[in-house]
Every structure is written in structure tokens, then in C-alpha cells.
Scaffold this motif. Structure first.
Motif, short mmCIF file in Angstrom:
data_model
loop_
_atom_site.label_atom_id
_atom_site.label_comp_id
_atom_site.label_asym_id
_atom_site.label_seq_id
_atom_site.Cartn_x
_atom_site.Cartn_y
_atom_site.Cartn_z
N UNK B 56 39.61 26.52 45.16
CA UNK B 56 38.05 26.96 45.76
C UNK B 56 38.08 27.50 47.10
N UNK B 95 39.72 41.65 45.63
CA UNK B 95 38.73 42.40 44.89
C UNK B 95 37.42 40.87 44.57
N UNK B 96 36.42 41.92 44.82
CA UNK B 96 34.53 40.63 45.25
C UNK B 96 34.39 40.36 43.35
N UNK B 97 34.80 39.20 43.03
CA UNK B 97 33.75 38.43 41.71
C UNK B 97 34.28 37.76 41.32
N UNK B 98 32.98 36.69 40.95
CA UNK B 98 33.20 35.17 41.38
C UNK B 98 33.83 34.18 40.56
N UNK B 145 33.64 31.99 33.92
CA UNK B 145 31.89 32.09 34.12
C UNK B 145 31.61 31.87 33.13
N UNK B 163 29.75 28.80 37.53
CA UNK B 163 31.49 29.64 37.44
C UNK B 163 32.76 27.91 37.69
N UNK B 165 35.90 26.05 38.34
CA UNK B 165 37.07 26.50 38.66
C UNK B 165 38.47 25.64 38.40
N UNK B 286 34.53 49.71 28.77
CA UNK B 286 33.79 49.11 29.46
C UNK B 286 34.22 49.40 31.13
N UNK B 287 34.66 49.18 31.83
CA UNK B 287 34.60 49.80 33.56
C UNK B 287 35.65 51.03 33.54
N UNK B 290 39.54 51.03 37.96
CA UNK B 290 40.33 51.02 39.46
C UNK B 290 41.82 51.81 39.47
N UNK B 294 42.51 50.65 45.95
CA UNK B 294 41.00 50.32 45.92
C UNK B 294 41.61 48.27 45.89
N UNK B 296 43.91 47.21 47.44
CA UNK B 296 44.37 46.29 48.80
C UNK B 296 45.70 45.47 49.02
N UNK B 299 51.63 41.90 51.82
CA UNK B 299 51.75 40.90 51.65
C UNK B 299 51.16 39.08 51.94
N UNK B 300 50.74 38.60 51.73
CA UNK B 300 50.53 37.21 51.46
C UNK B 300 51.62 36.76 53.09
#
Lengths: 101, 500
Positions: B56, B95-98, B145, B163, B165, B286-287, B290, B294, B296, B299-300
């Protein structure tokens, strides 16, 4: 030599979904530039001759795994307890603008 | 609302253009748990019941890699003839997406665990095409979603979204091909055949249930056209939502004809995501895509690198099962099949079922004939996969044995099979309940023969007078009296004996 433009900052702000005003852009762009310059100094110290590979982790560990065993997580109620809004056992979010990612 | 795009006739497309494909297939692994936490990896379930602070994205939660997820990734890489990276890392794709509660997806970027391999793919006519594999990398799935308030359940017009998860964090392997060129008119077929072969490979490895209908295998198709004779690729589109093997072929074909129409009219292709429409086989815009900058990627920092030792990789190599193409070759040799017979056996999905039926004691030829012909027809009529027919290889073997011992005629055998398919139980139960056994007991038959002879004395006279063909009338009467369950040949013999 780092040189971050006002446009680049505006683009990054958009990607980060931050509402940044024109005035703020005028302030942030030069500030970020200074930060980048400072970070770039580290590269100078390392130099190109010395073999210091970039690292993403402070500890030199590899292969830290866990066994594929199920562990109890949260209940639905617990999971949703911190959500600003929930509906039918799901997190409720405002209308999504734009396309599926 | 959606403008119907113009398309060019398929043959005309190929007169002027060469298609180039790039296929990205996502495979959900069938591990017990998610990739970075111990939540159960199961399809469906009450929403948000397989979640924890890690998946989460709650503050302070840390991911730990699932050992079996990494093993499966390496085994997939090995089966695809890839190099296995001696050292690699995960990266954050921002990226921002729920559907991603962390606001990034944990993926691999420039350090995939497996790279530079190939998969040999058999086309419908048996020709084999080698598809290059660029990379196979590890990542995690997103949540699901539900868009509420719109008329169509889609994003557009929705008032808000909900949403779940449960799927967020489920291990995914993304397998990316190198550009597939030079296939000409066969490009759509190659795309389908590749995904089919990949699916069979995953099943053989046992790493995923690869149910396209449930989303545990998903295909995105990159398609571009270049004018004949050109060496530079054209601008590509990426068609998503392609969720059946047949759709893969349709989507590629449609996109070729659409792009060709745009290019012919002097237009240019927009690099974008397109959505496949199952209903009419078209794609819609669609979109815009990117650029990878974009996202960005970096490394985790919450995960340490993976450095599979030579020994570990060799050990995993040793766990690879017989792969589909090896098995196909072995079965063809063992059973002495022609190329065509082998193709039918595998295209109908009958190979495993026939092998199990043979294991249950049936001869290969009979087992093959039942599954590839009669039962395949039954599956087609019901619009289900052969393996989904409610009959087991053991039951088919029993029917074949009953024919061999003379208890069933071929016609009766089909009736028995229909009974099994209708849920009436095992073959022997169906035979008992429907009274289908061949009447081969002479005393029972003789009673029926005598009755028929007594009813038609004129025919008896004819037979006695040498007109042997007149016996047909008696045989027919006996068959009718025994409801077709008598062995007609034996009845005829008995009739002639009685009339001597």
C-alpha cells in the motif's frame, strides 16, 4: 556543468503534479541550479581517473531475499482506515483526468 | 465520438510497406506471495484483503524480494536463451496514477535480469521463425481501478474511481522482443504464433497460469511501417489491451492497414498508445507516449542488487523441464507422426490429453483420433478449449477399450461419450443407465432373430431359395428390435444359419 532551465523546472513540476507559479519558478530554478552545482562538486572529487562506481546503496549487500511464504497482512477495514474516502471495500479517489497509465 | 479511421486494403499495404513489430508481453508469476511483501498472490478475492503496509506504500514500510520470483525470472530468461545478468538492480519508475499507491512502480530499467535471447516460433504451416528477445525484466503489477458514474464504466465521464490493491505488487515479468522485421504478410500471424509459443513455454516452466482472459498474460504490440526498400523504421504505435491470441493477430493486421492509409495520404503516424477494441478489431488513439526520461527512473534504494552466482544459475538451468519444442519433436518421433499430424495434434491442444490417454492404456492412433477429431469438434461446438471438455483421458481410454473388446460399436461409443459430456458419469455408468451395450450374446440375439423370422415367413422362403440378399430385411428388423445395439455382422450370420 549543470544548468537547469526554468522550462525544465516547470516540466518537472508538472510531472510531480505540483502547482508552481511563475514567481516560484523564478525563485526555484536558480536555487535548484545551485544544488546541482554543489552535487556536481562530488563528481570533481571522484574524478574520472579513479575507479569509484556510483552506488545506490550504502551497504554492500546483494541477494537479500525472503521465502515465498504468505504472511498475514491487513484486514480490509485496517487497510481503509487511513483513507480519506472509501466505498464498497475500495479506496475512493477523485475523478481521474487523462488516460490509463 | 470515436472517428472511424480509414484503412488500406491489406494486399495494398504489403505492396508499399514492410511491417516492423515489437511485442511486449507481461506475465504474472504464480508465486504464493507478492514480489516485495508476504501478501497472498491470488486472483480475485474481496477487495483490499491481500494488502499490507508495503504494497500500500505506507510510510516506513520496506520491500524484500521474493526468492521464488527471482528464480522464476532467471528460469524464464534461461528458457528464452538469454544471458543472465551477473549483477542487476531494481529501479523506480515514477508516475502519478492511483493504481500505484507508492506513486512509483518498482521495475527494472537499464539492468534487466535477462537479455539478448531468442524464441523459435512455429507458424501454422510448420515454418519456424526465430524471434529475438531483447530483454526479460522483473516488475510489479498495479492495482485495479473501477470507474464509477460514467455510462460505460470507463474513465471518460466517470465521477470518481475506486481502487482495489489486491493485485498491486504481484510479480510480473515483462518480455520484450527485438524488432521483428521481414515478415511481410505473415507479420500478424508471427505475432500470434510468438505469443502462443511464449504462453506454452510459461506453462511448461510452471511459472504462471498465463490466462489471457484473467490478465495473467497481457500483450502490447508495437507496430510501424516502413516504405519498401527503406532501412529506417517508421514511427510506431503501441496497441494495448490485446487480451487473446486471436486479438494479437487482429490488432497487428488492423494497425498495419490503418497506418498505411495515413501514410498513403501523405500524413504521419503519431507516436502514441492505442487501445484495441475487441468488438470490431480496431484500435483507437490513447495518450501520447511519454519519453522514458519523464519516468525519472533511478535505482531503487530500498532494495539491494541481485547478483546470481554461476552455481545458482546452473542449478536453475538444471530445473528446466522439457521445453515445448523439444517435447513436440520427441512426440513426433515416438509416435511416428507426419508434420501435418503433429501440427494438428498441437494446434488442437490435444497433445497432453492424447499422451494421458495413451498412458491410460489406449493405442496412440485411437487416442489421437478421438481427441483431434471427434472431441475437438465437440469442444468447438461448445466454444471451449479441448481441455475444458468434461471428459478425462482415462474415460476416453475406457471407451476405446470397450470398442476394442466389442462391447461398443463406434456409433454407440459416441453416444457413451455424449453421456459422459452431459455429466452422466463414467462410461460404464452411461452404458448401464442408457442400456447401450452391444448385444453380442447369441442366445439373446437368437430370440430376436427367431421372432423376426417368424414375423416374415415369405422372406425366410426367399433365403432358403438362395436369395441371400433378402436376409437384409431380417437383419434390419433385428437391429430395430435391439435398438441398434446388436452387432449387425453377427446377426446376419445367425439369420443365415437359421435358414439353412
Amino acid at each position: 556543468m549543470p544548468n537547469i532551465s526554468r522550462d525544465e523546472v516547470a516540466h518537472l513540476a508538472k510531472l510531480a503534479r505540483l502547482g508552481v507559479t511563475d514567481d516560484e519558478l523564478d525563485t526555484f530554478a536558480p536555487q535548484l541550479d545551485v544544488i546541482l552545482e554543489s552535487v556536481a562538486k562530488v563528481s570533481e572529487v571522484v574524478g574520472t581517473e579513479q575507479d569509484v562506481p556510483p552506488t545506490s546503496h550504502a551497504v554492500e549487500l546483494t541477494n537479500v531475499f525472503r521465502e515465498d511464504e504468505v504472511r498475514q497482512g491487513l484486514t480490509q477495514e485496517q487497510a481503509l482506515s487511513g483513507a480519506p474516502a472509501a466505498e464498497d471495500g475500495r479506496f475512493r479517489v477523485p475523478r481521474i483526468l487523462g488516460e490509463e497509465q | 465520438m470515436i472517428a472511424i479511421a480509414e484503412t488500406l486494403d491489406y494486399d495494398e499495404v504489403l505492396e508499399h510497406f514492410d511491417p516492423v513489430l515489437g511485442l511486449e508481453v507481461h506475465v504474472e508469476l504464480n508465486t504464493n506471495t507478492k514480489m516485495f511483501c508476504g501478501c497472498a498472490n491470488v486472483f480475485g478475492g474481496e477487495p483490499n484483503t491481500h494488502v499490507c503496509p508495503t504494497c500500500l506504500g505506507l510510510p516506513g514500510a520496506l520491500p524484500v524480494m521474493n526468492a521464488r520470483g527471482v528464480e522464476s525470472a532467471i528460469r524464464i530468461g534461461l528458457a528464452l536463451n538469454c544471458e543472465i545478468a551477473p549483477w542487476c538492480r531494481f529501479a523506480r519508475k515514477n508516475y502519478f496514477y492511483p493504481d500505484m499507491p507508492k506513486n512509483f512502480q518498482t521495475s527494472q530499467y537499464d539492468e534487466p535480469i535477462a537479455f539478448d535471447g531468442y524464441l523459435d516460433v512455429a507458424l501454422d504451416d510448420g515454418e519456424v521463425v526465430r524471434v529475438g528477445i531483447e530483454r526479460a525484466h522483473m516488475e510489479e503489477d498495479t492495482g485495479k481501478s473501477l470507474h464509477v458514474g460514467g455510462a460505460t464504466g470507463r474513465i471518460h465521464g466517470a465521477e470518481h474511481s475506486l481502487l482495489d490493491y489486491n493485485r498491486a505488487g504481484v510479480p510480473l515479468i515483462e518480455i520484450v522482443t527485438k524488432p521483428i522485421e521481414g515478415m511481410g504478410h505473415r507479420a500478424p500471424e508471427v505475432a500470434r504464433a510468438y505469443v502462443t509459443a511464449l504462453r506454452e513455454l510459461m506453462l511448461a516452466l510452471g511459472v504462471s497460469d498465463v490466462r489471457m482472459d484473467q490478465g495473467s498474460m497481457r500483450c502490447d504490440a508495437n507496430i510501424s511501417l516502413m516504405p519498401k526498400g527503406a532501412s529506417e523504421f517508421g514511427t510506431r504505435t503501441e496497441t494495448k489491451n490485446v487480451n487473446s491470441l486471436r486479438s494479437v493477430e487482429r490488432a497487428v493486421r488492423y494497425e498495419m492497414t490503418r497506418q498505411a492509409a495515413v501514410l498513403r495520404d501523405g500524413g504521419s503516424i503519431t507516436q502514441e498508445t492505442r487501445h484495441f477494441q475487441e468488438a470490431d478489431g480496431s484500435t483507437s488513439a490513447g495518450r501520447p507516449k511519454e519519453t522514458s526520461e519523464d519516468y525519472r527512473y533511478f535505482p531503487e534504494p530500498d532494495l539491494v542488487p541481485i547478483a546470481p552466482s554461476r552455481e545458482w544459475v546452473d542449478e536453475l538451468r538444471g530445473t528446466l523441464p522439457e521445453l515445448p519444442w523439444e517435447r513436440r519433436k520427441r512426440i513426433q518421433d515416438e509416435w511416428g507422426l507426419t508434420d501435418e499430424e503433429t501440427r494438428d495434434l498441437f494446434n488442437t491442444g490435444a497433445a497432453d490429453l492424447v499422451a494421458l490417454t495413451v498412458d491410460a492404456g489406449a493405442p496412440v492412433a485411437e487416442a489421437r483420433s478421438w481427441w483431434v477429431q471427434y472431441l475437438t469438434q465437440q469442444a468447438n461446438t461448445r466454444e471451449i478449449e479441448l481441455a475444458e471438455l468434461p471428459i478425462t483421458p482415462a474415460q476416453v481410454a475406457r471407451v476405446i477399450a470397450l470398442i476394442a473388446e466389442g462391447t461398443l460399436t463406434h456409433k454407440l461409443a459416441r453416444e457413451v461419450v455424449q453421456g459422459v459430456l452431459a455429466g452422466e458419469g463414467d462410461p460404464d455408468e452411461v452404458i448401464a443407465d442408457r442400456g447401450l451395450q452391444v448385444v453380442s450374446d447369441d442366445s439373446a440375439l437368437l430370440a430376436a432373430v427367431d421372432e423376426a423370422l417368424a414375423a416374415q415367413p415369405d422372406v425366410v422362403e426367399k433365403i432358403k431359395g438362395g436369395k441371400v440378399q433378402a436376409a437384409g430385411a431380417i437383419v434390419g428388423a433385428v437391429m430395430k428390435a435391439t435398438k441398434g445395439q446388436a452387432d449387425a455382422k453377427r446377426v446376419r450370420e445367425l439369420v443365415l444359419e437359421r435358414c439353412q
